[in-house]
Design an enzyme around this catalytic site. Structure first.
Site, PDB file in Angstrom:
ATOM      1  N   TRP A   1       3.609   5.229   0.564  1.00 52.46           N
ATOM      2  CA  TRP A   1       3.998   5.171   2.097  1.00 52.46           C
ATOM      3  C   TRP A   1       3.723   6.673   2.478  1.00 52.46           C
ATOM      4  O   TRP A   1       4.030   6.823   3.622  1.00 52.46           O
ATOM      5  CB  TRP A   1       4.992   4.510   2.492  1.00 52.46           C
TER       6      TRP A   1
ATOM      7  N   ASP B   1       0.256  -4.078   1.228  1.00 49.21           N
ATOM      8  CA  ASP B   1       0.706  -4.954   0.212  1.00 49.21           C
ATOM      9  C   ASP B   1      -0.351  -6.160  -0.314  1.00 49.21           C
ATOM     10  O   ASP B   1      -0.787  -7.097   0.595  1.00 49.21           O
ATOM     11  CB  ASP B   1       1.839  -5.730   0.417  1.00 49.21           C
TER      12      ASP B   1
ATOM     13  N   GLU C   1      11.835  -3.760  -1.305  1.00 46.44           N
ATOM     14  CA  GLU C   1      10.827  -4.654  -1.003  1.00 46.44           C
ATOM     15  C   GLU C   1      10.005  -5.491  -1.917  1.00 46.44           C
ATOM     16  O   GLU C   1       9.984  -5.068  -3.091  1.00 46.44           O
ATOM     17  CB  GLU C   1       9.781  -3.722  -0.165  1.00 46.44           C
TER      18      GLU C   1
ATOM     19  N   GLN D   1      -1.878  -7.481   3.240  1.00 45.41           N
ATOM     20  CA  GLN D   1      -1.302  -6.923   4.515  1.00 45.41           C
ATOM     21  C   GLN D   1      -2.679  -6.301   5.185  1.00 45.41           C
ATOM     22  O   GLN D   1      -2.909  -5.287   4.477  1.00 45.41           O
ATOM     23  CB  GLN D   1      -0.401  -6.085   4.375  1.00 45.41           C
TER      24      GLN D   1
END
Ligand code: FRU
Length: 502
Positions: free
Chosen positions: A307, A27, A209, A43
């Protein structure tokens, strides 16, 4: 583990997108424009090219296209991983971390507590501050500043809200497995008071999220502001895996009220196509916007991965690029609103320069037609079609005689497609090969596309940016052909211009 080293030629390293030199990223975090510089934190696993050791990596840019990597900004330690969050410029030094004459940047991030911490298993919100314009950071000694005792409370996005009675900080974060965005208020970034919660609503096929909340003028009219709440979710996207949805409504300083909710509570799987998506492709996740962008522009960037297969994509020594930075605006449409997106860096063909390749109106006959002189691996392609008798037509990029990525229109089905089933390397994960679709309508009988092609991606902006599809691809370096095609009849190409980069 040590930093991964290159084992194969770095064929896929993007030319127009940010990727870390030799490590993993996910992210975007802490996006802010400060003292003339765009800061992109993210991240990052500083020690490997798979997810882990979550810390904030750091890069900067002044043109949103070329990025300089800096040392890790906020590192994990034995007690906490540094999960996603945001950065604000605390210009009135409300936090007291700086001085009135040298106010701080403040990062608000999620502490994901590890076994060595007495808060093990909890996710809570913490602060760090920078007194040198965002290059070095100090963790606040009073962390965490907001702890609900939850294991799934994360991804704080903070902004300044100007109310009639004065301004204050607002945080949006998620209770991920509750499909809720929670809103908090603070005067000093350290003490937070619950304002309200939003959700579940619309898509809930995966955890919520990385939320964001910002105002935009409708059709450019500053007298008519609507608020946009963006919520990323994983999995549960329209074409499988990670994706971002948005709601349009109002925010009164306490509560966000959506005017675009289709379903309350848990989602209706049959209505996924009715929800509004930031991007319909497989690889546009964790999108958030910059704070303090110049000229009130609302600029967003996303992690260009999913993901489902993120840790397996065949890049080395780095893994995962960011998307292009996009400018978003809000257009009224059919008594609702549509987010309209354009690439924000200056990728426009200069009006004075002849594009590298151009074609005027021409009929596309049934079949597949390679365009001589159009080949390239980093390109912007602008084109417009009018349907004929073909049930599908479009273009193929990063192609050779046997493979390519197909970007097409199916006018009778009202769909735009990206087909990457024969796009190059696909067998690193069983769910990667896919034909992905998004609803599309003609504008005045035609379809307009702008496609950005890079060494490992295509980003499609259709109908002036009303519909976007972003997808990773891993073609051979030699697959550079561009072709046009029509299936089951003919179509008309109204115009085509290609700008070559790199
Ligand atoms: C989204 C996410 C966030 C979290 C971060 C951890 O991709 O799962 O919710 O903060 O990644 O790396």
């Amino acid at each position: 583990m040590t930093a991964a080293t290159a084992t194969t030629a770095d064929t896929y390293r993007p030319a127009l997108h940010y990727a870390a030199r030799n490590t993993w990223l996910n992210d975007p975090n802490g996006l802010i424009h400060h003292e003339g510089v765009f800061h992109l934190y993210y991240q990052n696993n500083p020690m490997d090219n798979v997810w882990g050791n979550m810390s904030w990596g750091h890069a900067t840019s002044t043109d949103l296209l070329t990025w300089t990597e800096h040392p890790v900004a906020i590192a994990c330690d034995e007690e906490e991983d540094i999960f996603s969050g945001s950065v604000v410029f605390d210009r009135d030094n409300t936090s007291g971390f700086g001085t009135d004459s040298a106010p701080p940047l403040v990062a608000v991030y999620t502490s994901a507590y590890k076994p060595a911490s007495e808060l093990h298993g909890v996710q809570a919100q913490s602060l760090a501050y920078s007194l040198d314009g965002g290059y070095t950071w100090t963790k606040h000694s009073g962390n965490p500043v907001l702890n609900r005792g939850s294991a799934e409370f994360r991804d704080p996005k903070v902004f300044r809200y100007d109310a009639d009675a004065g301004s204050y900080w607002v945080m949006v974060a998620v209770e991920a497995t509750e499909f809720q965005v929670v809103l908090y208020k603070s005067h000093d970034l350290k003490n937070w008071e619950l304002l309200s919660a939003f959700g579940p609503a619309n898509a809930t096929g995966g955890v919520w999220e990385c939320p964001d909340l910002f105002p935009l003028p409708v059709d450019g009219n500053p007298e008519n502001l609507k608020w946009v709440l963006t919520v990323n979710l994983n999995p549960g996207g329209p074409n499988s895996g990670s994706a971002g949805q948005y709601f349009v409504g109002d925010f009164d300083g306490t509560t966000f009220t959506s005017s675009t909710t289709v379903t309350e509570g848990l989602q209706d799987p049959d209505r996924l196509g009715e929800y509004q998506w930031l991007d319909w492709g497989r690889d546009y996740y964790a999108a958030v916007s910059f704070s303090d962008a110049p000229d009130d522009r609302r600029l967003m960037i996303a992690w260009m991965n999913n993901w489902e297969y993120a840790n397996q994509i065949p890049t080395s020594p780095w893994r995962s690029p960011m998307s292009l930075v996009r400018e978003v605006s809000l257009a009224s449409m059919d008594r609702s609103w549509c987010l309209v997106q354009q690439a924000a860096g200056d990728l426009s063909p200069s009006p004075d320069a002849t594009p590298s390749f151009g074609l005027a109106a021409v009929e596309i006959s049934e079949g597949h037609h390679v365009l001589d002189g159009a080949a390239g691996s980093v390109q912007r392609i602008d084109l417009a079609f009018t349907p004929g008798t073909a049930h599908e037509f479009g273009l193929v990029v990063r192609g050779d005689r046997t493979q390519g990525t197909r970007i097409g229109i199916r006018p009778t089905e009202g769909l735009i497609i990206v087909d990457r089933r024969e796009s190059g390397q696909i067998d690193f994960h069983e769910s990667f090969a896919s034909l992905d679709t998004a609803p599309i309508r003609t504008s005045g009988g035609s379809y307009e596309l702008t496609v950005y092609v890079d060494h490992c991606s295509v980003e499609v902006f259709a109908q002036g940016g009303q519909v976007t599809l972003t997808e990773l691809i891993f073609p051979a370096a030699a697959s550079t052909e561009v072709s046009l095609y029509a299936i089951g009849g003919t179509a008309t190409l109204n115009s085509l211009s290609i700008t070559q980069y790199a």
